[in-house]
Design a protein around this motif. Sequence first.
Motif, PDB file in Angstrom:
ATOM      1  N   VAL A 267     -10.300 -11.468-100.689  1.00 37.66           N
ATOM      2  CA  VAL A 267     -11.377 -12.290-100.147  1.00 37.66           C
ATOM      3  C   VAL A 267     -11.149 -12.533 -98.665  1.00 37.66           C
TER       4      VAL A 267
ATOM      5  N   VAL B 252      -7.523 -13.703-103.558  1.00 35.22           N
ATOM      6  CA  VAL B 252      -8.037 -14.476-102.428  1.00 35.22           C
ATOM      7  C   VAL B 252      -7.324 -14.059-101.151  1.00 35.22           C
TER       8      VAL B 252
ATOM      9  N   ASN C 239     -10.256 -25.812-102.126  1.00 36.26           N
ATOM     10  CA  ASN C 239     -11.322 -24.845-102.385  1.00 36.26           C
ATOM     11  C   ASN C 239     -11.232 -24.314-103.803  1.00 36.26           C
TER      12      ASN C 239
ATOM     13  N   PHE D 267     -12.041 -20.883-105.818  1.00 40.20           N
ATOM     14  CA  PHE D 267     -12.315 -19.463-105.648  1.00 40.20           C
ATOM     15  C   PHE D 267     -12.544 -18.850-107.020  1.00 40.20           C
TER      16      PHE D 267
ATOM     17  N   CYS E 154     -16.874 -14.810-105.362  1.00 41.01           N
ATOM     18  CA  CYS E 154     -16.739 -13.453-104.856  1.00 41.01           C
ATOM     19  C   CYS E 154     -16.858 -12.521-106.053  1.00 41.01           C
TER      20      CYS E 154
ATOM     21  N   TYR F   1      -7.995 -21.289-108.394  1.00 43.56           N
ATOM     22  CA  TYR F   1      -8.299 -19.863-108.438  1.00 43.56           C
ATOM     23  C   TYR F   1      -8.653 -19.486-109.868  1.00 43.56           C
TER      24      TYR F   1
END
Length: 141
Positions: free
Chosen positions: A19, A43, A33, A35, A8, A64
């Motif tokens: 996000v 997020v 995940n 990010f 992102c 993250y």
Amino acid sequence: MENNTVLCLRPKNSRVHVVFSFANEGEVTVRNNIFVLANGLQVFGGDSVYNATKWDQPHYNNLYYVLDGTQPDPCGILPGKGDIIADPLFINLQSRDLHLQAGSPAVDAGFNVGQSRDFENKPVPAGKAPDIGAFEYQNDF
């Protein structure tokens, strides 16, 4: 939402600050995940309408990372079990090679959700546990 690699990297003039914004608590489980964020994003998070502490989604074993260092809290809510804030150590983010390098904190750090293949149809897990993200580290790059 499992085993994704999400970039992102919004333009500087964007007004988006999160996000994901969920309407109902517990609506989606978010796990395994990666990010990668820029420009102070989170997020999960909130504004005057969606308060991050109110809308807590089940989330764990996510990684993250904020590219430009402008956001000390890229998660936006308390980190879940197994969540990591670190550089994922991609092969080459600039050329969008999002495979993991040896030594990535995402390697063997995922939660086993019963997935047997990654985004490229390679076997999961390739090590002692599944990796976080869309691509399982295979040690063949």
